[in-house]
Design an enzyme around this catalytic site. Structure first.
Site, PDB file in Angstrom:
ATOM      1  N   ARG A 176       0.798  -1.230   0.000  1.00 12.87           N
ATOM      2  CA  ARG A 176       0.000   0.000   0.000  1.00 12.87           C
ATOM      3  C   ARG A 176       0.829   1.278   0.000  1.00 12.87           C
ATOM      4  O   ARG A 176       0.275   2.367  -0.132  1.00 12.87           O
ATOM      5  CB  ARG A 176      -0.903  -0.002   1.232  1.00 12.87           C
ATOM      6  CG  ARG A 176      -0.128  -0.019   2.553  1.00 12.87           C
ATOM      7  CD  ARG A 176      -1.080  -0.237   3.708  1.00 12.87           C
ATOM      8  NE  ARG A 176      -0.407  -0.349   4.993  1.00 12.87           N
ATOM      9  CZ  ARG A 176      -1.042  -0.585   6.130  1.00 12.87           C
ATOM     10  NH1 ARG A 176      -2.360  -0.733   6.133  1.00 12.87           N
ATOM     11  NH2 ARG A 176      -0.380  -0.681   7.263  1.00 12.87           N
ATOM     12  N   GLU A 177       2.132   1.137   0.159  1.00  8.05           N
ATOM     13  CA  GLU A 177       2.989   2.322   0.271  1.00  8.05           C
ATOM     14  C   GLU A 177       3.395   2.801  -1.119  1.00  8.05           C
ATOM     15  O   GLU A 177       4.555   2.745  -1.515  1.00  8.05           O
ATOM     16  CB  GLU A 177       4.188   1.978   1.167  1.00  8.05           C
ATOM     17  CG  GLU A 177       3.729   1.591   2.559  1.00  8.05           C
ATOM     18  CD  GLU A 177       4.819   1.004   3.442  1.00  8.05           C
ATOM     19  OE1 GLU A 177       6.001   1.040   3.075  1.00  8.05           O
ATOM     20  OE2 GLU A 177       4.456   0.473   4.525  1.00  8.05           O
ATOM     21  N   ASN A 251       8.672  -7.444   5.244  1.00  5.13           N
ATOM     22  CA  ASN A 251       9.645  -6.823   6.154  1.00  5.13           C
ATOM     23  C   ASN A 251       9.652  -7.422   7.564  1.00  5.13           C
ATOM     24  O   ASN A 251      10.124  -6.799   8.510  1.00  5.13           O
ATOM     25  CB  ASN A 251       9.420  -5.308   6.216  1.00  5.13           C
ATOM     26  CG  ASN A 251      10.730  -4.546   6.345  1.00  5.13           C
ATOM     27  OD1 ASN A 251      11.773  -5.023   5.895  1.00  5.13           O
ATOM     28  ND2 ASN A 251      10.683  -3.383   6.988  1.00  5.13           N
ATOM     29  N   GLU A 380      11.317   6.288   5.410  1.00  6.96           N
ATOM     30  CA  GLU A 380       9.843   6.398   5.382  1.00  6.96           C
ATOM     31  C   GLU A 380       9.474   7.757   4.812  1.00  6.96           C
ATOM     32  O   GLU A 380       9.576   8.774   5.517  1.00  6.96           O
ATOM     33  CB  GLU A 380       9.269   6.279   6.802  1.00  6.96           C
ATOM     34  CG  GLU A 380       9.649   5.015   7.532  1.00  6.96           C
ATOM     35  CD  GLU A 380       8.665   3.878   7.283  1.00  6.96           C
ATOM     36  OE1 GLU A 380       7.732   4.039   6.470  1.00  6.96           O
ATOM     37  OE2 GLU A 380       8.856   2.819   7.910  1.00  6.96           O
TER      38      GLU A 380
END
Ligand code: 0X9
Ligand code: ZN
Length: 420
Positions: A176-177, A251, A380
């Site tokens: 989703r990133e 991850n 991030e």
């Protein structure tokens, strides 16, 4: 009868989609702010479940923990925070943010930089970059994802024979990133341009080789793009021993302190299922392959994720201690942040991943501890829109992040002059 019900159910599903009502329409985003250390500690006890999705943890006081909750869990989470005096902000009908974006990105008919491109368009673009720039660009087909998509590594090098130090960047481990593959592709496009036409400004590139894997988890990525209902998908799409639950968290699947903390052994956990064993996931093994075959030359590894503007270094599995080299890690990441700020961006919050929240089995820890890559990070990117960073803002932030990367790369070149 059963068939009729399935048909009716499908029609209803389509109607809801057409009218912009997806499964997250009733969900609430709860942003919880801890005001003191006791509250911060208590917040850490909040755990993910099927319907409670901790999208971001607080890194300290006044930094929000973002939790997406189903209607049935809303009051539980809200009360948890309110009763303890924490700040609470609710965004109702969270799903309304997905419909437009998912519909929009599905209309793109060809690859463009600064856009949320499909896996297919990304693959085609990589192929044409390689075809048009044979001197600088090489593709390596690493293997296939669980559902059979080719996972491609692109190597950009102004002078391949020099065996320069390698900077290895991956993105898209979490489906989703979307901003992460978009940034990886932006880096690729910029580097190819710089290699083609080196100027005084881009000359530094000549002393480095860039290996970039823009979509680590293409199955998850495509699934998250396929329907607003799937927008929050994070894991891979492999079968698990629970027939009804798919996927593992890429991850959490690396073989260093696997499953030690911050991960779930339940395949139905929507976020952090560790997988059947370390490296059970094909996609994780493909990243390992890149590290394994180049571990001596890779000097910097960055795994791009979103969101929150954090620059994280090992250890991720613990918050109790740091590697001896942590000051070096910290300093290099600060240089990145300062360059991004100079380019007009926001500062990054630099810390060990475990300080944000301990989670074991990540690629950063594995790269550093097992493959002995001297600098390993998780970056991030984006802030303010959770995983739904508007496509129209990519052109503002990605160039700022790229400035950071250039500064970091120059430092790497300086520290490892032709060490291959
Ligand atoms: O939890 C993660 O995997 C990363 N955050 S995300 O919101 N993108 O999911 C952070 C990983 C940091 N590294 C380790 N914990 N090893
Ligand atoms: Zn992530």
């Amino acid at each position: 009868m059963a068939k009729l019900l399935v048909i009716l159910f499908n029609i209803l599903g389509r109607l809801l989609q057409v009218y912009g009502i997806n499964k997250y329409n009733d969900y609430t985003l709860i942003q919880i702010t801890p005001y003191d250390n006791k509250q911060l500690k208590t917040l850490m006890t909040l755990t993910d479940s099927d319907d409670v999705d901790i999208m971001k943890h607080s890194h300290g006081l006044n930094d929000t923990t973002d939790v997406l909750v189903s209607p049935k869990d809303r009051s539980k989470v809200e009360n948890f925070a309110k009763l303890r005096g924490m700040g609470v902000r609710c965004v109702n009908h969270y799903g309304r943010y997905f419909d437009k974006e998912v519909a929009l990105i599905r209309q793109h008919d060809k690859y463009q930089s600064l856009q949320y491109n499909s896996y297919q368009d990304i693959s085609n673009h990589l192929k044409s970059l390689a075809k048009e720039n044979r001197r600088y660009v090489q593709l390596q087909n690493l293997g296939r994802s669980y559902e059979g998509r080719v996972v491609t590594l692109i190597k950009i090098s102004a002078n391949r024979r020099a065996r320069n130090p390698i900077i290895f960047i991956d993105a898209g481990a979490h489906a989703r990133e979307w901003a992460a593959p978009a940034f990886a592709m932006y880096i690729i496009d910029q580097l190819v341009m710089a290699a083609k036409k080196p100027t005084y400004e881009t000359e530094w590139l000549l002393g480095l080789d860039w290996y970039i894997l823009p979509v680590v988890n293409p199955d998850g990525y495509e699934y998250s793009r396929s329907d607003p209902d799937n927008r929050m998908w994070r894991k891979s799409r492999s079968k698990t021993w629970r027939e009804e639950c798919l996927g593992a968290d890429i991850n959490r699947n690396y073989d260093f302190m696997w499953g030690y903390r911050g991960a779930s052994f339940d395949p139905c956990n929507f976020q952090t299922y560790v997988g059947e064993k370390a490296f059970s996931e094909r996609e994780t093994r493909l990243v390992r392959k890149v590290m394994n075959s180049n571990s001596k030359r890779i000097k910097l590894y960055i795994s791009i994720h979103s969101y929150g503007d954090y620059f994280l270094y090992p250890w991720g599995f613990t918050s109790s201690y740091f590697p001896d080299e942590w000051e070096k890690f910290h300093r290099l990441a600060q240089l990145y942040s300062m360059a991004a700020v100079k380019a007009g961006g926001r500062p990054f919050r630099v810390m060990s991943a475990g300080q944000l929240y301990p989670a074991a089995g990540g690629s950063d820890d594995y790269a550093f501890a097992v493959e002995k890559i001297p600098y390993a990070y998780t970056l991030e990117i984006t802030n303010g829109y959770q995983f739904n960073f508007p496509e129209g803002l990519l052109h503002t932030v990605l160039p700022q992040y790229y400035e950071g990367l250039k500064v970091m790369a120059e430092e790497i070149k300086r520290e490892f002059p032709n060490s291959g």
